[in-house]
Enzyme design. Structure first.
Site, PDB file in Angstrom:
ATOM      1  CB  CYS A 103      -2.392  -7.010   5.096  1.00 19.32           C
ATOM      2  SG  CYS A 103      -3.722  -8.177   5.734  1.00 19.32           S
TER       3      CYS A 103
ATOM      4  NE  ARG B 164      -3.368  -7.461   1.369  1.00 23.73           N
ATOM      5  CZ  ARG B 164      -3.292  -6.292   1.219  1.00 23.73           C
ATOM      6  NH1 ARG B 164      -2.388  -5.980   0.248  1.00 23.73           N
ATOM      7  NH2 ARG B 164      -3.874  -5.376   1.889  1.00 23.73           N
TER       8      ARG B 164
ATOM      9  CG  ASP C 155      -6.881  -5.391  -0.639  1.00 25.96           C
ATOM     10  OD1 ASP C 155      -7.441  -6.516  -0.407  1.00 25.96           O
ATOM     11  OD2 ASP C 155      -7.047  -4.286   0.012  1.00 25.96           O
TER      12      ASP C 155
HETATM   13  P1  4NP Z   1      -6.235  -7.350   3.627  1.00 23.33           P
HETATM   14  O1  4NP Z   1      -7.666  -7.233   2.525  1.00 23.33           O
HETATM   15  O2  4NP Z   1      -5.843  -6.359   3.967  1.00 23.33           O
HETATM   16  O3  4NP Z   1      -5.511  -8.451   2.725  1.00 23.33           O
HETATM   17  O4  4NP Z   1      -6.947  -8.174   4.719  1.00 23.33           O
HETATM   18  C1  4NP Z   1      -8.480  -6.423   2.977  1.00 23.33           C
HETATM   19  C2  4NP Z   1      -9.624  -6.825   3.952  1.00 23.33           C
HETATM   20  C3  4NP Z   1     -10.833  -6.057   3.928  1.00 23.33           C
HETATM   21  C4  4NP Z   1     -10.789  -4.650   3.829  1.00 23.33           C
HETATM   22  C5  4NP Z   1      -9.589  -4.234   2.763  1.00 23.33           C
HETATM   23  C6  4NP Z   1      -8.572  -5.072   2.620  1.00 23.33           C
HETATM   24  N1  4NP Z   1     -11.720  -3.930   4.105  1.00 23.33           N
HETATM   25  O5  4NP Z   1     -11.714  -2.465   3.500  1.00 23.33           O
HETATM   26  O6  4NP Z   1     -12.429  -4.271   4.770  1.00 23.33           O
END
Ligand code: 4NP
Length: 151
Positions: free
Chosen positions: A9, A15, A122
């Protein structure tokens, strides 16, 4: 030799850590190795988001030992299959592929299921999104695990 699956991800804290833990819980660890990574480097070395740890724990999936790492070009050689959570992740990973063989390893996780949505949303900015995300990932991992039993 175990089949190696990488879940990807953006942050590798919400995720893909759940996808790693969920798929690993459904397969024989001697036959399938699962890891996860993020295309962004914001949280390297961190534990998964506490909301992902909590929803996992609710369903007996412990992801608290995982630590965030960034996706690397070497992962194309290391892994047999690379599942991405959304189209943005897909674009980010494909952009790093060196050839068609590497590109062919990359798939949207929800392409494995007959799902209305093809993207795992997300949940980072949505406290209520984690339960939904868990079930989307869980359904897809059930299908993947069944396929792998046959390999
Ligand atoms: P992930 O969610 O891609 O599902 O881990 C996110 C976690 C952190 C960030 C963006 C998406 N961030 O911008 O820090």
């Amino acid at each position: 030799m175990a089949i190696k699956v990488l879940m990807v991800c953006l942050g590798n804290i919400c995720r893909s850590p759940l996808a790693e833990g969920i798929l690993q819980s459904k397969v024989d660890p001697a036959k399938v190795f699962v890891d996860s990574a993020g295309t962004g480097g914001y949280h390297i070395g961190s534990k998964p988001d506490s909301r992902s740890i909590a929803v996992g724990r609710k369903y007996d999936i412990d992801i608290s030992h995982q630590r965030c790492r960034k996706f690397s070009v070497d992962d194309f050689d290391e892994f047999d299959m690379i599942y991405v959570m959304d189209l943005s992740n897909y674009g980010n990973v494909i952009a790093l592929a060196l050839n068609e063989h590497q590109k062919n390893k990359v798939k949207l996780l929800l392409d494995e299921v007959d799902s209305k949505t093809k993207e795992v949303p997300d949940p980072y900015y949505d406290d209520n999104g984690f339960e939904h995300v868990f079930h989307l990932i869980d359904n897809a991992c059930t299908v993947i695990a069944k396929k792998m039993e046959r390999i």
